[in-house]
Design an enzyme around this catalytic site. Structure first.
Site, PDB file in Angstrom:
ATOM      1  CE1 TYR A   2       6.415   2.591  -4.558  1.00  0.00           C
ATOM      2  CE2 TYR A   2       4.649   3.179  -7.013  1.00  0.00           C
ATOM      3  CZ  TYR A   2       5.712   3.323  -4.915  1.00  0.00           C
ATOM      4  OH  TYR A   2       4.685   4.087  -3.769  1.00  0.00           O
ATOM      5  CD  GLU A  26      -8.993   4.787   5.014  1.00  0.00           C
ATOM      6  OE1 GLU A  26      -7.600   3.516   4.892  1.00  0.00           O
ATOM      7  OE2 GLU A  26      -9.213   4.742   6.330  1.00  0.00           O
ATOM      8  N   PRO A  27     -10.824   3.460  -0.986  1.00  0.00           N
ATOM      9  CG  PRO A  27     -12.451   3.839  -2.642  1.00  0.00           C
ATOM     10  CD  PRO A  27     -11.491   3.785  -1.015  1.00  0.00           C
ATOM     11  N   GLY A  28      -8.058   4.312  -3.734  1.00  0.00           N
ATOM     12  CA  GLY A  28      -7.423   5.589  -3.702  1.00  0.00           C
ATOM     13  C   GLY A  28      -6.686   4.927  -5.404  1.00  0.00           C
ATOM     14  NE  ARG A  75       2.400   3.273  -9.618  1.00  0.00           N
ATOM     15  CZ  ARG A  75       2.168   2.411  -9.829  1.00  0.00           C
ATOM     16  NH1 ARG A  75       2.485   2.573 -11.057  1.00  0.00           N
ATOM     17  NH2 ARG A  75       1.970   0.831  -9.583  1.00  0.00           N
ATOM     18  CB  CYS A  90      22.098  13.647 -14.723  1.00  0.00           C
ATOM     19  SG  CYS A  90      21.091  15.036 -15.882  1.00  0.00           S
ATOM     20  N   GLY A 137      -6.488  -0.132  -1.516  1.00  0.00           N
ATOM     21  CA  GLY A 137      -5.488  -1.305  -1.602  1.00  0.00           C
ATOM     22  C   GLY A 137      -5.873  -2.000  -2.650  1.00  0.00           C
TER      23      GLY A 137
HETATM   24  C1  LIG Z   1      -2.667   4.835   0.069  1.00  0.00           C
HETATM   25  C2  LIG Z   1      -3.703   3.812   1.248  1.00  0.00           C
HETATM   26  C3  LIG Z   1      -4.762   4.084   0.783  1.00  0.00           C
HETATM   27  C4  LIG Z   1      -5.474   3.700  -0.457  1.00  0.00           C
HETATM   28  O1  LIG Z   1      -4.582   2.611  -1.137  1.00  0.00           O
HETATM   29  P1  LIG Z   1      -4.992   2.673  -2.976  1.00  0.00           P
HETATM   30  O2  LIG Z   1      -3.654   1.656  -3.087  1.00  0.00           O
HETATM   31  O3  LIG Z   1      -4.447   4.000  -3.533  1.00  0.00           O
HETATM   32  O4  LIG Z   1      -6.221   2.268  -2.442  1.00  0.00           O
HETATM   33  C5  LIG Z   1      -6.516   3.724   1.134  1.00  0.00           C
HETATM   34  N1  LIG Z   1      -6.143   3.744   3.475  1.00  0.00           N
HETATM   35  C6  LIG Z   1      -4.770   4.333   3.366  1.00  0.00           C
HETATM   36  C7  LIG Z   1      -4.525   4.604   5.359  1.00  0.00           C
HETATM   37  C8  LIG Z   1      -3.503   4.678   2.783  1.00  0.00           C
HETATM   38  O5  LIG Z   1      -1.847   5.210   3.509  1.00  0.00           O
END
Ligand SMILES: *Cc1c(COP(=O)(O)O)cnc(C)c1O
Length: 414
Positions: A316, A273-275, A312, A342, A239
């Protein structure tokens, strides 16, 4: 974003100019920097050297197998949300023992496959799921490692579509229900309680909500210990936000320091859990200007990328910086940067001051996360190619789709 910079007045990804990439692979095209990706991972890893830790990259942010394999080689674990993502991680050489499986809707088949692969743990999101995992593990004569995803009910102060830690959201187990459910889990024959996790939202730019969530988790861990349930890992989710425009998220090291300080001298493994914060600023979407429409009130630049490639902005109202690959010295105009789809929501940027001519290349910045993975074939548009640059080399990591592929699995009536 030093991995994307101008040299000889042309935007480059590391040592390769974006016009060379467009000439070779066409547009629209996602371009990633390998060294940007590695630096982001190392920022997490190095800030955690003094602790037992595991970084589980959230695959849904960018699931290209080349991206996954670069991270796997650095020792990364993975946070998956589907059987499809599990297959990708394994295909990329990811270690199954470093996989956590999140998500509210795990199917019987997905649970079986994940148990078979020997994943690190299921991040369980409901009582119902807990019973299902226990039953399947029993049928397979296995013991399933589980963590409960606790919903700490904290306000992440982010876009409502990506806030997940409030009690009104579909995610996780309500905080007050967690203790009794852990006791239930501890008594289930085919489960082994190993951890606790949470994830409160995405694109968070302040530390306090993360701390508030972790404190609630730690409080619960203590109560569980009193009840004789030992927690081995504490997974604080992902997050952390990135800078798209003028946001000022804390640097990764500062964010980690705040959370590890909060952990004190606890011995549990800390997991992340970084994305977005790993991949968001490691990629751009490269596109070409098809047409310019200069009107009385507005100027439109119609480009060959659209909301199907990067949703995005439409979804958002997200802001991405847009840069000319080879900026002109002529006066700028204010443009709506739109795609050919369209829908009036099909825009990539609004009110951008650029000097453009038909055929110019532009780069939509910070597109490494939730870009390609959220793309679609709307308007029967083949999905973009993906390229990864490493130093002076460019590698095609996903071929551009072709139109025939798009309906090859459809059937006419007899
Ligand atoms: C989407 C998600 C993440 C990653 O979130 P980011 O904002 O991209 O870091 C981590 N854990 C869970 C369970 C998620 O659904």
């Amino acid at each position: 974003m030093s991995h994307f910079a101008y040299r000889n007045e042309t935007l480059h990804a590391e040592g390769v100019s974006l016009d060379r990439i467009a000439a070779q692979f066409g547009t629209p095209c996602y371009v990633y920097s390998r060294s940007a990706l590695e630096s982001a991972y190392r920022a997490y890893d190095e800030a955690l050297v003094h602790r037992d830790h595991l970084i589980c990259y959230a695959v849904k942010a960018n699931s290209n197998i080349a991206v996954l394999s670069v991270l796997a080689k650095l020792g990364s674990g993975f946070d998956i949300v589907s059987g499809g993502e599990l297959a990708r991680v394994l295909a990329a050489g990811g270690d199954p023992h470093k996989i956590v499986f999140s998500g509210v809707g795990k199917t019987v088949e997905e649970i079986r496959t994940a148990l078979d692969a020997g994943i690190l743990c299921f991040n369980v999101e409901s009582e119902d799921e807990l019973a299902r995992v226990n039953r399947i593990a029993g049928e397979m004569r296995r013991v399933a490692p589980v963590s409960l995803r606790v919903n700490p009910d904290v306000d992440a102060k982010t876009h409502p579509y990506i806030a997940t830690g409030l009690k009104d959201n579909k995610f996780g187990i309500p905080f007050s229900a967690a203790l009794p459910l852990y006791k239930q889990a501890a008594g289930m024959k085919h489960l082994r309680v190993v951890g606790i996790d949470c994830h409160i939202g995405s694109q968070l730019t302040e530390i306090p909500p993360f701390i508030a969530a972790l404190q609630k988790l730690l409080d619960l861990v203590d109560r569980l210990a009193t009840a004789g349930i030992e927690i081995l890992h504490i997974d604080v989710g992902g997050g952390l936000g990135i800078r798209y425009r003028d946001e000022t998220p804390p640097p990764i090291a500062e964010y980690i320091r705040a959370l590890t300080t909060c952990m004190g001298d606890r011995k549990q493994t800390i997991m992340f859990e970084p994305g977005r914060s790993l991949v968001g600023n490691t990629g751009v979407l490269l596109s070409r200007v098809e047409h310019l429409k200069h009107g009385a009130d507005r100027n439109f630049a119609v480009i060959d990328a659209a909301m199907n490639d990067l949703i995005r902005p439409a979804l958002y109202d997200a802001w991405h910086d847009i840069q000319a690959v080879a900026p002109r010295r002529t006066p700028t105009r204010r443009y709506e940067i739109v795609g050919p789809i369209c829908e009036s929501g099909d825009f990539l940027g609004r009110d951008r001051d650029l000097s453009l001519t038909e055929g110019d290349l532009i780069a939509i910045m910070s597109a490494g996360a939730y870009g390609m993975t959220m793309s679609s074939n709307y308007n029967t548009r083949p999905r973009a190619a993906e390229v990864m640059v490493s130093g002076n080399e460019m590698h095609l990591i996903r071929e551009r789709e072709n139109v025939a592929q798009l309906f090859s699995s459809e059937r006419l009536l007899p």
